[in-house]
Motif scaffolding. Structure first.
Motif, PDB file in Angstrom:
ATOM      1  N   GLU A 419       8.604 -52.442 -15.727  1.00 29.39           N
ATOM      2  CA  GLU A 419       7.182 -52.120 -15.583  1.00 29.39           C
ATOM      3  C   GLU A 419       6.865 -51.691 -14.154  1.00 29.39           C
ATOM      4  O   GLU A 419       6.107 -50.736 -13.930  1.00 29.39           O
ATOM      5  CB  GLU A 419       6.332 -53.333 -15.968  1.00 29.39           C
ATOM      6  CG  GLU A 419       6.314 -53.625 -17.461  1.00 29.39           C
ATOM      7  CD  GLU A 419       5.574 -54.907 -17.792  1.00 29.39           C
ATOM      8  OE1 GLU A 419       4.924 -54.955 -18.850  1.00 29.39           O
ATOM      9  OE2 GLU A 419       5.636 -55.869 -16.990  1.00 29.39           O
ATOM     10  N   LEU A 420       7.448 -52.397 -13.190  1.00 29.32           N
ATOM     11  CA  LEU A 420       7.229 -52.045 -11.785  1.00 29.32           C
ATOM     12  C   LEU A 420       7.677 -50.621 -11.522  1.00 29.32           C
ATOM     13  O   LEU A 420       6.957 -49.830 -10.886  1.00 29.32           O
ATOM     14  CB  LEU A 420       7.983 -53.015 -10.882  1.00 29.32           C
ATOM     15  CG  LEU A 420       7.968 -52.685  -9.386  1.00 29.32           C
ATOM     16  CD1 LEU A 420       6.555 -52.797  -8.822  1.00 29.32           C
ATOM     17  CD2 LEU A 420       8.920 -53.585  -8.610  1.00 29.32           C
ATOM     18  N   LYS A 421       8.869 -50.273 -11.992  1.00 28.04           N
ATOM     19  CA  LYS A 421       9.402 -48.917 -11.779  1.00 28.04           C
ATOM     20  C   LYS A 421       8.497 -47.874 -12.439  1.00 28.04           C
ATOM     21  O   LYS A 421       8.212 -46.811 -11.860  1.00 28.04           O
ATOM     22  CB  LYS A 421      10.817 -48.846 -12.363  1.00 28.04           C
ATOM     23  CG  LYS A 421      11.501 -47.480 -12.232  1.00 28.04           C
ATOM     24  CD  LYS A 421      12.034 -47.244 -10.851  1.00 28.04           C
ATOM     25  CE  LYS A 421      13.106 -46.177 -10.768  1.00 28.04           C
ATOM     26  NZ  LYS A 421      13.171 -45.164 -11.776  1.00 28.04           N
ATOM     27  N   ALA A 422       8.009 -48.154 -13.659  1.00 23.24           N
ATOM     28  CA  ALA A 422       7.130 -47.208 -14.353  1.00 23.24           C
ATOM     29  C   ALA A 422       5.829 -47.008 -13.576  1.00 23.24           C
ATOM     30  O   ALA A 422       5.317 -45.884 -13.468  1.00 23.24           O
ATOM     31  CB  ALA A 422       6.845 -47.704 -15.762  1.00 23.24           C
ATOM     32  N   TYR A 423       5.301 -48.089 -13.048  1.00 24.80           N
ATOM     33  CA  TYR A 423       4.080 -48.025 -12.233  1.00 24.80           C
ATOM     34  C   TYR A 423       4.328 -47.178 -10.984  1.00 24.80           C
ATOM     35  O   TYR A 423       3.525 -46.301 -10.628  1.00 24.80           O
ATOM     36  CB  TYR A 423       3.662 -49.457 -11.883  1.00 24.80           C
ATOM     37  CG  TYR A 423       2.509 -49.642 -10.934  1.00 24.80           C
ATOM     38  CD1 TYR A 423       1.622 -48.617 -10.608  1.00 24.80           C
ATOM     39  CD2 TYR A 423       2.292 -50.901 -10.356  1.00 24.80           C
ATOM     40  CE1 TYR A 423       0.558 -48.818  -9.736  1.00 24.80           C
ATOM     41  CE2 TYR A 423       1.231 -51.123  -9.494  1.00 24.80           C
ATOM     42  CZ  TYR A 423       0.374 -50.081  -9.167  1.00 24.80           C
ATOM     43  OH  TYR A 423      -0.670 -50.293  -8.308  1.00 24.80           O
ATOM     44  N   MET A 424       5.440 -47.396 -10.325  1.00 26.57           N
ATOM     45  CA  MET A 424       5.756 -46.650  -9.108  1.00 26.57           C
ATOM     46  C   MET A 424       5.978 -45.173  -9.401  1.00 26.57           C
ATOM     47  O   MET A 424       5.579 -44.304  -8.615  1.00 26.57           O
ATOM     48  CB  MET A 424       6.976 -47.269  -8.427  1.00 26.57           C
ATOM     49  CG  MET A 424       6.749 -48.705  -7.960  1.00 26.57           C
ATOM     50  SD  MET A 424       8.228 -49.483  -7.265  1.00 26.57           S
ATOM     51  CE  MET A 424       8.255 -48.761  -5.626  1.00 26.57           C
ATOM     52  N   GLU A 425       6.605 -44.869 -10.543  1.00 23.77           N
ATOM     53  CA  GLU A 425       6.799 -43.470 -10.925  1.00 23.77           C
ATOM     54  C   GLU A 425       5.452 -42.806 -11.206  1.00 23.77           C
ATOM     55  O   GLU A 425       5.230 -41.642 -10.851  1.00 23.77           O
ATOM     56  CB  GLU A 425       7.704 -43.368 -12.153  1.00 23.77           C
ATOM     57  CG  GLU A 425       9.159 -43.729 -11.904  1.00 23.77           C
ATOM     58  CD  GLU A 425       9.916 -42.697 -11.090  1.00 23.77           C
ATOM     59  OE1 GLU A 425       9.330 -41.702 -10.649  1.00 23.77           O
ATOM     60  OE2 GLU A 425      11.142 -42.898 -10.900  1.00 23.77           O
ATOM     61  N   VAL A 487      11.732 -60.249 -12.962  1.00 26.30           N
ATOM     62  CA  VAL A 487      10.304 -60.559 -13.088  1.00 26.30           C
ATOM     63  C   VAL A 487       9.734 -60.816 -11.695  1.00 26.30           C
ATOM     64  O   VAL A 487      10.310 -61.578 -10.903  1.00 26.30           O
ATOM     65  CB  VAL A 487      10.071 -61.788 -14.001  1.00 26.30           C
ATOM     66  CG1 VAL A 487       8.581 -62.138 -14.050  1.00 26.30           C
ATOM     67  CG2 VAL A 487      10.591 -61.516 -15.406  1.00 26.30           C
ATOM     68  N   PHE A 488       8.597 -60.175 -11.421  1.00 26.31           N
ATOM     69  CA  PHE A 488       7.952 -60.298 -10.114  1.00 26.31           C
ATOM     70  C   PHE A 488       6.467 -60.617 -10.287  1.00 26.31           C
ATOM     71  O   PHE A 488       5.858 -60.261 -11.294  1.00 26.31           O
ATOM     72  CB  PHE A 488       8.066 -58.979  -9.323  1.00 26.31           C
ATOM     73  CG  PHE A 488       9.457 -58.462  -9.189  1.00 26.31           C
ATOM     74  CD1 PHE A 488      10.318 -58.992  -8.246  1.00 26.31           C
ATOM     75  CD2 PHE A 488       9.914 -57.432 -10.009  1.00 26.31           C
ATOM     76  CE1 PHE A 488      11.616 -58.507  -8.121  1.00 26.31           C
ATOM     77  CE2 PHE A 488      11.201 -56.942  -9.889  1.00 26.31           C
ATOM     78  CZ  PHE A 488      12.060 -57.475  -8.947  1.00 26.31           C
ATOM     79  N   LYS A 489       5.907 -61.262  -9.265  1.00 25.42           N
ATOM     80  CA  LYS A 489       4.454 -61.419  -9.185  1.00 25.42           C
ATOM     81  C   LYS A 489       3.898 -60.235  -8.400  1.00 25.42           C
ATOM     82  O   LYS A 489       4.347 -59.965  -7.277  1.00 25.42           O
ATOM     83  CB  LYS A 489       4.087 -62.735  -8.507  1.00 25.42           C
ATOM     84  CG  LYS A 489       4.354 -63.957  -9.360  1.00 25.42           C
ATOM     85  CD  LYS A 489       3.906 -65.228  -8.640  1.00 25.42           C
ATOM     86  CE  LYS A 489       4.089 -66.441  -9.535  1.00 25.42           C
ATOM     87  NZ  LYS A 489       3.684 -67.688  -8.835  1.00 25.42           N
ATOM     88  N   LEU A 490       2.958 -59.527  -8.991  1.00 29.95           N
ATOM     89  CA  LEU A 490       2.397 -58.310  -8.395  1.00 29.95           C
ATOM     90  C   LEU A 490       0.921 -58.504  -8.080  1.00 29.95           C
ATOM     91  O   LEU A 490       0.163 -59.020  -8.908  1.00 29.95           O
ATOM     92  CB  LEU A 490       2.559 -57.139  -9.371  1.00 29.95           C
ATOM     93  CG  LEU A 490       1.887 -55.817  -8.994  1.00 29.95           C
ATOM     94  CD1 LEU A 490       2.575 -55.182  -7.787  1.00 29.95           C
ATOM     95  CD2 LEU A 490       1.901 -54.851 -10.183  1.00 29.95           C
ATOM     96  N   ALA A 491       0.486 -58.096  -6.889  1.00 30.94           N
ATOM     97  CA  ALA A 491      -0.923 -58.145  -6.485  1.00 30.94           C
ATOM     98  C   ALA A 491      -1.497 -56.735  -6.467  1.00 30.94           C
ATOM     99  O   ALA A 491      -0.975 -55.859  -5.779  1.00 30.94           O
ATOM    100  CB  ALA A 491      -1.055 -58.777  -5.099  1.00 30.94           C
TER     101      ALA A 491
END
Length: 675
Positions: A419-425, A487-491
């Motif tokens: 999800e993080l990678k998709a958000y960054m892309e 899994v990461f905590k994202l702000a």
């Protein structure tokens, strides 16, 4: 004698005015015509005074005080005037967002101003909901005029949240006034509006117009819609004013907004008007009506825009709202801390903001605050202004407002590496793809700067030589490559969280929401706690995949900074730097002197004409004469990428194989080895 003459003249003027009051309507009735003027404001965003709290100085282009002078003059000209507001009205300044919208014990200053001005109705916009329904309910109660929104419903009982329309009789004409609100609000305000639902604007308009015609028996229908002409967020077109107009030709005139655009024209048979934000313009639509049996019909429509900069601010309105203005000025005097230097470096290239081509202290400050107050591993933030800056010296609240314009709240959510990678892309789509000859990095004209997020807590590169969706490379968290199942905590802020969920990029539920405390408040608290802050940059990200080191780059930048070459902006002016400066294109356009262009192989060199020889018999020759592993001799006008294309190679591979320090600098006679 002079006194008697003045007295006689005064009597004549008084009689003339009385005759104007009693005779003109009689004449109008005799002709069976009447003129109604609609005045409209939209996206005022909390601007009452002609004052910029961020800059601590007067701004003669904005504010309801300016608008009120316009209103008074038009009312004098035509007493049959309707004054409407189209929403996004109570949010947007330090006065509203950081004082009175978070203190529900005090009267709302914007509503107090609008009551004084004598508004006839206001349609709710999306930013009315930013602070939750308690504030909206409060302004509904305080307003001496109705709030409208036909397509906003309460989930509990499927009734309208506010009035869908009002009926107002003016000059004997029964006028129906319909209000519509962009239905996309749940995308942005999420849980704050869980008790409401928003329907398709065009479909709702059809329902309410039927009631206005058949039940209310109105003569004419005018509408206000807090939304733009085109659909921006709803796949079914539920937020498109054009669709409302197409399906509801009964509407005579329409006030629209949300996009902060200047519009005054006919759209089909409907006179439409939209104004820029902050009260910079007032929409005016004049309708001439003629008696039609027992009713009335519109025979003429004239939409126009009035610029408030041409009018003096109303001292009456300023006096009426003085207590709120002065309280805000006192609030802004407080020194929060001291900056040892500027946080946003000056642009290397005029027209290209530094903070969106490299990591800077201003975005790192915002992300540091987000990480601190959420306990997250990773944070992401955008700049709402391209030149956002904390400047060297004392820091007050208006400096915070400058780097974080909106009252967004903080959200903490768990995300997977995938999800993080998709958000960054998604974010990296902001850049245009690099092409040979570019000497600058440029931005997608269809993406606003506030939709480009920069990340902290991870290290990464954005490779703009790659297509959208494949640009994030070398993504590392604490020294380890990010894996899909990590899994990461994202702000992030609440606006981005809602958008990412809506697009299906992020799926988790928030573990932390700071509502109603804004991120802006946390930034202020952080600076107070630190006392003195210095610009610090961790340089955890960079843009790669672009060789910008052409020998003419310095010359081109010098010409840009002198104003001789312009960095292109988007058609609406809201996105800067939408096209890279390219040496080949600039040479072709004649913006690089011919001598320089020829020197660097950008233009063909002049060669003596060859002696005429008999034409040989035509023979078929292979497209490429030089087999792989041999040499190619550079001809005048050659560039490396064209040579590479002949052999089916990438120009980068050819440059690497030949150890070319500057692949853009090749010259006639030079030998290129073909791998």
């Amino acid at each position: 004698m002079k006194f008697k003459t003045k007295k006689i003249l005064s009597l004549i003027v008084t009689l003339s005015l009385l005759l104007g009051i009693f005779v003109v309507p009689a004449m109008a009735n005799a002709e069976d015509t009447v003129k109604i003027t609609i005045l409209g404001t939209t996206d005022v965003h909390g601007n009452i005074y002609n004052w910029s709290y961020e800059d601590a100085k007067a701004n003669e282009s904005v504010g309801l005080a300016k608008v009120f002078t316009v209103v008074q003059k038009v009312r004098e000209e035509n007493p049959n005037t309707i004054l409407l507001d189209n929403g996004d009205t109570i949010q947007g300044t330090v006065l509203t967002d950081d004082l009175y919208n978070v203190n529900l014990d005090e009267p709302n200053p914007v509503i107090a101003a609008m009551n004084f001005m004598g508004y006839d109705a206001m349609t709710l916009g999306n930013h009315e909901f930013n602070f939750g329904l308690d504030l909206v309910n409060k302004i509904i109660e305080e307003a001496e005029f109705p709030m409208l929104s036909a397509n906003t419903y309460k989930r509990a009982d499927d009734t309208h949240y506010v009035k869908p329309y009002i009926v107002k009789e003016i000059a004997g004409v029964k006028v129906g006034i319909l209000g519509l609100t962009t239905p996309s609000i749940p995308r942005w305000d999420g849980a704050k509006v869980d008790s409401l639902y928003f329907t398709h604007m065009a479909e709702e308009a059809e329902k309410q117009i039927k009631l206005l015609k058949e039940t209310e028996k109105v003569d004419i229908i005018i509408a206000t819609a807090h939304s733009g002409l085109e659909s921006r967020h709803e796949e079914d077109g539920g937020d498109a004013v054009k669709l409302v107009i197409e399906r509801n030709p009964e509407i005579e005139a329409m006030l629209i907004g949300h996009d902060h655009e200047s519009i005054a024209r006919m759209e089909g048979n409907v006179a439409i008007g939209a104004a820029r934000d902050q009260g910079r313009q007032v929409v005016r639509i004049d309708l001439t009506l003629q008696k039609d049996g027992e009713g009335w019909k519109v025979i003429e429509k004239t939409p126009s825009l009035i610029e408030v900069v041409e009018f003096e601010a109303s001292e009456e309105l300023k006096e009426h709202t003085k207590v709120y203005h002065e309280a805000t000025l006192e609030f802004l005097k407080e020194t929060l801390g001291v900056a040892t230097d500027d946080f946003h470096p000056a642009s290397e290239v005029k027209g290209i903001p530094e903070a969106q081509v490299r990591d800077t202290a201003v975005i790192d400050l915002i992300n540091t605050v987000q990480l601190k107050y959420t306990g997250a591993d990773i944070a992401a933030a955008a700049l709402f202004k391209n030149d956002s800056n904390i400047r060297k010296g004392n820091i007050s609240f208006n400096n915070i407002f400058d780097i974080y314009k909106y009252p967004n709240t903080l959200v903490g959510v768990e995300v997977t590496g995938k999800e993080l990678k998709a958000y960054m892309e998604w974010s990296a789509a902001y850049y245009n793809t690099y092409k040979p000859g570019d000497v600058t990095i440029s931005f997608n004209p269809n993406i606003r700067g506030y939709n480009y997020d920069m990340f902290a807590g991870v290290e990464y590169k954005v490779d703009i030589s790659k297509p959208v969706g494949e640009r994030i490379v070398d993504l590392v968290f604490k020294g380890n490559p990010v894996k899909e199942d990590d899994v990461f905590k994202l702000a992030i802020n609440n606006y981005r969280y809602s958008g990412m969920k809506d697009m299906g990029i992020i799926n988790g539920e928030a573990y932390l929401e700071t509502d109603p405390i804004s991120l802006r408040s946390y930034i202020a608290d952080y600076i107070k706690e630190q006392g003195t802050i210095s610009p610090e940059v961790d340089n955890n990200w960079s843009v790669v995949g672009a060789d910008l080191n052409h020998p003419l780059r310095d010359y081109i930048i010098e010409q840009v900074n002198k104003g001789e070459i312009q960095v292109p902006v988007s058609q609406d002016g809201r996105t800067p730097n939408v096209k890279a400066l390219n040496v080949y294109e600039l040479a072709a356009e004649g913006k690089i002197p011919a001598e320089l262009a020829k020197e660097h192989g950008l233009l063909p060199t002049e060669e003596p004409a060859p002696e005429p020889i008999p034409a040989p018999a035509p023979v078929e020759e292979p497209k490429v004469e030089v087999p792989a592993g041999q040499k190619y001799t550079v001809k005048a006008g050659d560039v490396l990428w064209k040579i590479a294309e002949q052999f089916g190679l990438a120009w980068e591979k050819l440059a690497e194989f030949n150890s070319l320090k500057n692949p853009h600098l090749i010259f006639p006679g030079q030998e290129i080895l073909i791998p």
